[in-house]
Design a protein around this motif. Structure first.
Motif, PDB file in Angstrom:
ATOM      1  N   GLU A 998     -29.680  18.463  -1.803  1.00  0.00           N
ATOM      2  CA  GLU A 998     -29.983  17.034  -1.727  1.00  0.00           C
ATOM      3  C   GLU A 998     -29.519  16.411  -0.420  1.00  0.00           C
ATOM      4  N   LEU A1003     -32.512  10.225  -0.351  1.00  0.00           N
ATOM      5  CA  LEU A1003     -32.109   9.816  -1.694  1.00  0.00           C
ATOM      6  C   LEU A1003     -32.543   8.398  -2.023  1.00  0.00           C
ATOM      7  N   LEU A1012     -31.638   8.280 -11.092  1.00  0.00           N
ATOM      8  CA  LEU A1012     -31.148   9.588 -10.664  1.00  0.00           C
ATOM      9  C   LEU A1012     -30.244  10.165 -11.746  1.00  0.00           C
TER      10      LEU A1012
END
Length: 1023
Positions: A998, A1003, A1012
């Motif tokens: 990630e 994000l 999330l």
């Protein structure tokens, strides 16, 4: 290959199944469509396609090879070789005047033809400064010619010439700023050129004529192009192939090269490929087999030369270096007439290169090396063998079976069944100039790789010193008979045999005549050959766990989306698709006619399909209980193969079955457990007797059970190091939630409480539940019923199938982004959505056409938009799936494998096309007609008839729906499909499942897609 995994010997490592731990050898055959994945058969110890099935032993299928009188070739330009007496394929082999070879065999099981166009060149002929060239030329062969794939070649060509020139400048430029400027010009020229190009027009033509499996593969020695066509589409197929093999044009190069980059990045974390490359570097230090890889080096991929590509194309893609290999419903004379019509004026080369390499000096002592990666530790040993055409190679194929045949080889019995290692195997990798013999093993918990090496070498020395029984050799030949019969049912394997012979340069009479020599083969001959080949001069590669700090991915360049011109076509394509062809009428399974039923004890049922001429049989007991209801069955299924009967140990039992040329395999699924027997029909009753006695009298062994549990725990720990295994666990979590097939597996404490006796007890409880016996073979249903009622245990009052949902698929009511961590250069993504709807056969026609049109093929919208237009993903697809049974639910899913830094772009494209499906009448017509032709020419055969009957019944159907589906698709319109999309696909909620690093993702953009939800590997595996 257009979608593949990469190794040095070939551009994929695929087999019919993957062993429990050992990665499969470098396989030599393309098996799946570009966006498909391999499916592993459940609970099979050594479930792999043996090399001899595609090599020498596969070729030895007759008792003599006497030549009969030569028939005149059809037409003035084709010379037919003499037929070979006893040839199981009755091959017709021709050579055209220009040197083109044509191999034909007739198999009328279904009105289709498997075609391979094999070019006898691969990565071994890559220029040393342009490695990977053969592979990306294979990709470019799908881009079109001067006549198709283009709207106006005269206006397109100057731009293509400019792109070619700029790539030469790019390759010479070292300053990074200057390189970016050159690439910007390449990108600009490519965008302008795409305005005159038609993306995927080749794929449109192949879909339009009803072809399936459109693809290609590249190995060290061959580049092979494949199609599976309706028998009536021979002429349009030949016309298109002749055009592209003579007039290929490089277009869309920079987006296609991105797909190659994606493959390269994926294989940075493929530990088996690292082992393969390291091993061959030792065995072949002066030959391209060892000095370069098929995928190529990063430096060469970053600096391609289109001029080198065209030079290579003109050198090697010539008729006297090509073979057309076909198997199916064809007429040999008419087929060679059509091939001669379209390929006959293809000009041969008078200067076909013949590259020679120095003789490799013999290895006198072991040569060790090491590679590092995150996947499970392994050790590989390798010996140099002669070329595939050499008789010594054939003997080593037999020697390989003595060591490892999945049942009673030395590795099987003394290492795997004896639980000395987690898993081990041997195989041969046959190549045109030199070959390799492999031994590979995985350690148990706490076991060193050095110990695994010592154990494997002990078995190799048992082979070379003759410490094995000659009866094993006879059993191997008996199993060859069975494999030959099985392979003759597959057009793919039949045509592949031709490809292997052509690439090896082996006359067909020699291929067919091998069995005669093998029938007289003695143990001494095998031992003498093995002793000569398997010396102390070998390569050893230790694959240890750790982070590979040498791995460097190829960074994403900026690419402007190219124009696809989806709704347009060239005059050539229009002409091809308008060629008159005979129509094939569909023949669908009639359950009343094709499925015979019998009554067994307790109301259990027999479903049978008889083929009086078959020498093979398949008998499957389907028990209505699986791992959903009883997770202990999965453990019991892994425990059983290590046990024998009350009078035979496990090795003796497996030896008996192998001697009968029969298999007995237990497969524990979610809802059902299957016990399958298969092999030579004459031996079915004895195989059934042995199997029933095995399950009834196997004795609990606590030591063996404890080791099975230890191995299971080790394999589970190893799974967390595999990106594909982690992705599989993540998808289970996303679809079913935290309670699913993976997480409900018994933990260590539960397995220990179950115990050896408890595990056997779970298996022995299966006759108490409802079961179905599925039989295919030469016997009448009444004969099978009598046999089973007398030999097979069944309850007078069986428990019915459980109808409850132990972990139903989740209905997706909110958008979630579920992130699981994995350190890799690429991201695996699935967008999963379900509205909780059950099966509706009225939806089936629309689902079939939608999947073809939108996300299922190389002509689909998903493939064009993500890969062809933007070069964003190696693999991309989308699919609407109906529920498979009463417990299942419908779903729509999207999927990609892409570089981490391309994820945001991929998701943006999916958003656009999923919510607003592009509509094009021409593309719709191609998709609809492709589905219709596939349905019309598909034939459900043999035991597949019985499994399909069960599938329909699971969905609540009493009749085969294919006929009605076919009728409705014929009447379907694009507005109707658009309405289906609006009703069933648009405006869904999704669980977006992401596996990767990630730190490389945006994000903030992901947060805008939903809440999330980070999960650990422990969360998704349950341990």
């Amino acid at each position: 290959m257009r979608c593949l995994t990469v190794s040095n010997s070939t551009l994929r490592t695929m087999s019919r199944g993957t062993p429990r731990c050992v990665r499969p050898r470098p396989a030599r055959r393309r098996a799946v469509p570009r966006n498909s994945g391999t499916k592993t058969k459940p609970h099979t110890i050594m479930n792999r396609r043996k090399i001899w099935a595609a090599g020498l032993l596969c070729a030895g299928f007759c008792l003599c090879a006497m030549l009969v009188s030569c028939r005149p070739g059809f037409g003035s330009g084709a010379k037919e070789e003499p037929a070979v007496s006893g040839d199981p394929m009755a091959a017709h082999i021709y050579t055209l005047r220009n040197g083109l070879r044509v191999y034909l065999t007739v198999n009328r099981d279904e009105p289709r033809i498997q075609t391979y166009v094999a070019v006898r060149t691969g990565s071994r002929n890559d220029p040393a400064g342009s490695t990977g060239l053969a592979h990306y030329l294979e990709h470019l062969m799908f881009k079109g010619t001067t006549r198709f794939g283009t709207l106006d070649y005269a206006r397109e060509k100057p731009l293509l010439d400019s792109i070619e020139a700029q790539y030469e400048v790019y390759g010479r430029t070292r300053d990074e700023a200057a390189r970016r400027a050159v690439y910007a010009r390449i990108d600009s020229f490519s965008h302008e050129a795409s305005k005159y190009a038609i993306a995927n027009e080749y794929d449109k033509m192949m879909a339009g004529i009803g072809s399936t499996g459109s693809n290609a593969y590249t190995s060290t020695d061959v580049t092979c192009y494949q199609e599976n066509i309706p028998c009536h589409a021979l002429e349009p197929w030949a016309r298109v192939q002749a055009e592209r093999f003579r007039n290929m044009v490089i277009r869309g190069f920079h987006t296609e090269l991105e797909a190659v980059y994606e493959e390269y990045n994926m294989h940075l974390t493929n530990d088996f490929d690292k082992m393969n490359n390291a091993l061959y570097a030792i065995l072949f230090p002066h030959h391209p087999y060892g000095t370069q890889t098929t995928i190529g080096t990063q430096e060469h991929l970053k600096n391609p030369s289109l001029r080198n590509v065209m030079r290579y194309y003109h050198e090697w893609y010539v008729p006297n270096n090509v073979a057309i290999c076909m198997s199916g419903d064809l007429d040999p004379d008419e087929t060679v007439r059509v091939i001669e019509k379209y390929f006959g004026d293809w000009q041969p080369s008078d200067s076909l290169p013949r590259r020679a390499f120095p003789q490799e000096p013999p290895l006198a002592v072991p040569h060790d090396t090491m590679v590092v990666g995150r996947e499970t530790p392994m050790v590989a040993l390798g010996w140099r063998l002669p070329a595939k055409s050499d008789p010594m190679y054939g003997l080593m194929v037999v020697a390989n079976q003595v060591l490892c045949n999945g049942k009673c080889g030395l590795f099987d019995q003394n290492l795997n069944n004896a639980q000395q290692v987690i898993q081990s195997e041997t195989f041969v990798d046959g190549m045109a100039e030199q070959s390799a013999f492999w031994a590979i093993g995985c350690p148990k918990e706490g076991q060193s790789l050095e110990e695994v090496r010592r154990l494997m070498m002990e078995q190799v020395r048992r082979l070379t010193s003759g410490q094995w029984d000659e009866s094993l050799l006879r059993a191997i030949l008996n199993n060859m008979k069975r494999r030959r019969l099985e392979d003759m049912q597959s057009n793919e394997l039949r045509a592949s045999w031709f490809v292997d012979a052509f690439v090896a340069g082996k006359p067909w009479a020699e291929e067919v005549g091998e069995m005669q020599r093998l029938d007289t083969l003695t143990k001494k001959t095998v031992v003498d050959c093995a002793r000569r080949m398997l010396t102390d001069g070998y390569a050893c590669v230790y694959k240890r766990q750790g982070d590979d700090v040498t791995a460097r991915k190829i960074e994403k360049p900026h690419i402007s989306p190219i124009v696809t011109n989806r709704g347009k076509s060239s005059p050539f394509a229009d002409s091809v698709l308008s060629m008159p062809v005979a129509q094939v009428e569909p023949v669908f399974v009639d359950f009343d006619r094709d499925v015979q039923k019998g009554t067994l004890v307790g109301g259990n049922e027999l479903l049978a399909h008889r083929d009086a001429s078959s020498q093979l049989f398949s008998l499957t007991f389907v028990y209505e209980r699986g791992a959903k209801e009883d997770p202990a069955l999965a453990v019991a299924g892994q425990y059983l193969p290590y046990l024998g009967t009350d009078s035979l140990d496990a090795n003796q039992l497996q030896g008996r079955l192998y001697g009968l040329a029969c298999d007995a395999t237990l497969s524990v699924g979610d809802g059902r457990t299957r016990l399958t027997l298969s092999g030579l029909a004459d031996n079915m009753q004895e195989a059934l007797r042995l199997t029933e006695r095995w399950i009834a009298t196997a004795r609990p062994d606590t030591d063996i059970y404890a080791q099975v549990v230890s191995d299971i725990l080790k394999q589970r720990a190893d799974s967390k190091t595999s990106q594909r295994a982690c992705y599989g666990a993540l998808t289970q979590y996303g679809v079913y939630g935290p309670h699913n097939r993976v997480t409900r597996a018994l933990d260590a404490a539960q397995m220990h409480r179950l115990g050896a006796a408890g595990a056997l007890g779970r298996l022995r409880s299966l006759p108490g539940v409802m079961q179905h016996a599925l039989y295919y073979g030469p016997l009448e249903a009444t004969q099978v019923s009598r046999m089973l009622n007398g030999m097979h245990p069944m309850s007078e009052h069986p428990a019915p199938a459980h109808s409850g949902q132990f972990y139903p698929p989740r209905k997706v009511d909110e958008n979630l982004v579920i992130i699981a961590p994995f350190q890799a250069k690429n991201t695996y993504m699935m967008g999963y959505s379900s509205r909780g709807e059950t099966f509706d056969w009225e939806v089936e026609p629309y689902a079939d056409v939608f999947n073809e049109y939108f996300g299922g093929g190389m002509n689909s919208i998903v493939f064009q938009e993500l890969r062809e237009s933007r070069g964003l993903a190696y693999s991309a697809g989308a699919r609407f799936a109906q529920a498979t049974d009463a417990d299942d639910r419908e779903s729509f899913s999207t999927s990609i494998i892409t570089q981490n830094d391309k994820l945001r772009d991929c998701l943006a494209v999916f958003d656009q096309i999923v919510e607003r499906m592009p509509q094009d009448e021409r593309a719709f017509a191609v998709a609809r007609d492709a589905v219709l032709k596939r349905l019309a020419t598909r034939r459900t055969l043999r035991e597949a008839i019985l499994n399909y009957y069960l599938e329909c019944r699971d969905r609540g159907l009493t009749e085969n729906p294919e006929g009605e589906v076919y009728k409705r698709i014929k009447k379907m319109t694009l507005p109707e499909l658009a309405a289906f999309h609006k009703r069933e696909i648009a405006r869904r909620k999704y669980h977006l499942l992401l596996l990767g690093d990630e730190g490389d993702w945006d994000l903030k953009s992901l947060e805008q897609r939903g809440t999330l939800h980070r999960v650990s590997l422990e969360d998704i595996f349950g341990y």
